[in-house]
Design a protein around this motif. Structure first.
Motif, mmCIF file in Angstrom:
data_model
loop_
_atom_site.group_PDB
_atom_site.id
_atom_site.type_symbol
_atom_site.label_atom_id
_atom_site.label_comp_id
_atom_site.label_asym_id
_atom_site.label_seq_id
_atom_site.Cartn_x
_atom_site.Cartn_y
_atom_site.Cartn_z
ATOM 1 N N HIS A 120 34.022 35.021 48.030
ATOM 2 C CA HIS A 120 34.816 35.504 48.939
ATOM 3 C C HIS A 120 35.475 36.027 48.660
ATOM 4 O O HIS A 120 36.699 37.046 48.539
ATOM 5 C CB HIS A 120 35.208 34.535 49.898
ATOM 6 C CG HIS A 120 34.610 34.323 51.161
ATOM 7 N ND1 HIS A 120 35.149 34.920 52.595
ATOM 8 C CD2 HIS A 120 33.024 33.935 51.318
ATOM 9 C CE1 HIS A 120 34.760 35.130 53.671
ATOM 10 N NE2 HIS A 120 32.859 34.697 52.996
ATOM 11 N N ALA A 121 36.459 35.278 46.520
ATOM 12 C CA ALA A 121 37.772 35.129 45.767
ATOM 13 C C ALA A 121 37.300 36.726 44.867
ATOM 14 O O ALA A 121 37.862 36.980 44.507
ATOM 15 C CB ALA A 121 37.706 34.764 45.572
ATOM 16 N N ALA A 122 36.213 37.323 45.128
ATOM 17 C CA ALA A 122 35.885 38.055 43.621
ATOM 18 C C ALA A 122 36.569 39.763 43.616
ATOM 19 O O ALA A 122 36.856 39.963 42.677
ATOM 20 C CB ALA A 122 34.272 38.879 44.053
ATOM 21 N N GLY A 123 37.230 39.812 44.878
ATOM 22 C CA GLY A 123 37.941 41.219 44.920
ATOM 23 C C GLY A 123 39.647 40.788 44.117
ATOM 24 O O GLY A 123 40.578 41.357 44.363
ATOM 25 N N HIS A 124 39.814 39.276 43.523
ATOM 26 C CA HIS A 124 40.869 39.729 42.272
ATOM 27 C C HIS A 124 41.087 39.922 41.645
ATOM 28 O O HIS A 124 39.799 40.528 41.635
ATOM 29 C CB HIS A 124 40.985 38.054 42.210
ATOM 30 C CG HIS A 124 42.116 37.577 41.444
ATOM 31 N ND1 HIS A 124 42.424 37.444 40.305
ATOM 32 C CD2 HIS A 124 43.519 37.049 42.413
ATOM 33 C CE1 HIS A 124 43.624 37.315 40.392
ATOM 34 N NE2 HIS A 124 44.390 36.658 41.006
ATOM 35 N N GLU A 125 41.748 40.704 41.191
ATOM 36 C CA GLU A 125 42.045 41.607 40.070
ATOM 37 C C GLU A 125 41.499 41.051 39.005
ATOM 38 O O GLU A 125 41.049 42.452 37.733
ATOM 39 C CB GLU A 125 43.566 42.777 40.369
ATOM 40 C CG GLU A 125 43.993 41.765 39.508
ATOM 41 C CD GLU A 125 45.660 42.034 39.505
ATOM 42 O OE1 GLU A 125 46.752 41.536 39.643
ATOM 43 O OE2 GLU A 125 45.895 43.234 39.928
ATOM 44 N N ALA A 126 41.802 40.409 38.829
ATOM 45 C CA ALA A 126 41.363 39.118 37.200
ATOM 46 C C ALA A 126 39.787 38.901 37.400
ATOM 47 O O ALA A 126 38.899 39.319 36.101
ATOM 48 C CB ALA A 126 42.195 38.809 36.760
#
Length: 253
Positions: A120-126
């Motif tokens: 789910h959190a894979a979209g974070h830019e880092a």
């Protein structure tokens, strides 16, 4: 007597596993498992034992490249429906990595419910990569929206699941991987035949697979032949790649 306010729980990063390098060039955020619904505080030692062993393996392998590995300590033990608490905590942790270390690539490595949080959190830019081990995913419901995959675009994703897992359905992770693969060729999935949720029977092979993947996505090491083949193979082949007994023993060092 004035009533004391209930303290607000906050997510936190555990201390870096092993000796922290003087110059960090890649970070692994280790996301433990949890429950579907619970507002209790996570049982830290039990919940984090698997990801700690994974973190120690990765730190030994990547010490020369400047790896840092941290366990993410959630606010709550549960996912808790639309609140998606563990995914929110994973996003917070990625923000914290940027604050501490600057512009370095981040791999989200999650187990069980932590696997779902990582996805789910894979979209974070880092974040440039996701490792999901036996991810807990909800049963498919025609009345509910499917698990999102759009955020996986541009990330390298590896899922590994035991075929005899009785806690988290391996067929659900296959279906999610198949949907993600349609928009992102850098998705692969390994199956550990005859192993269960804890992946105890092939523990060494799973850890070797994780090492191979993480060293490749964070530091550009060449993937082993099985991992490279899994990424390159069209579905369903690259999404049902068998993890061979003894994987890792003959890999380059």
């Amino acid at each position: 007597m004035a009533q004391q306010a209930t303290p607000v729980r906050r997510a936190r990063l555990g201390r870096a596993i092993g000796p922290e390098p003087t110059a960090v060039s890649g970070v692994v955020l280790l996301l433990p498992g949890g429950d579907e619904v619970s507002h209790r505080k996570p049982a830290t030692l039990l919940a984090t034992s698997y990801v700690r062993s994974l973190g120690r393996r990765l730190v030994r392998a990547g010490r020369g490249e400047g790896i840092a590995a941290h366990v993410v300590h959630y606010r709550f033990r549960g996912w808790n429906g639309s609140a998606a608490n563990q995914a929110s905590d994973a996003l917070w942790a990625a923000d914290e990595v940027v604050r501490r270390y600057g512009d370095v690539p981040v791999c989200l490595a999650g187990v069980d419910m932590g696997g779902r949080a990582a996805l789910h959190a894979a979209g974070h830019e880092a974040v440039n990569s996701v490792l999901a081990v036996a991810p807990w995913l909800p049963e498919e419901d025609v009345a509910a929206s499917p698990e999102p995959v759009k955020q996986l675009g541009g990330r390298q994703v590896l899922i590994v699941h035991g075929t005899n897992d009785e806690r988290t359905d391996p067929e659900l992770s296959f279906r999610l991987a198949a949907r993600a693969k349609k928009a992102n060729r850098d998705v692969c999935r390994f199956e550990v035949h005859a192993d269960g949720h804890g992946l105890h029977q092939y523990r060494d092979e799973v850890l070797a697979l994780a090492e191979d993947f993480v060293m490749g996505v964070l530091f550009g090491r060449v993937f082993s032949r099985p991992v490279a083949d899994a990424f390159a193979a069209p579905p369903p082949l690259g999404l049902r790649m068998p993890l061979a007994a003894g994987f890792g023993k003959s890999l380059r060092r």
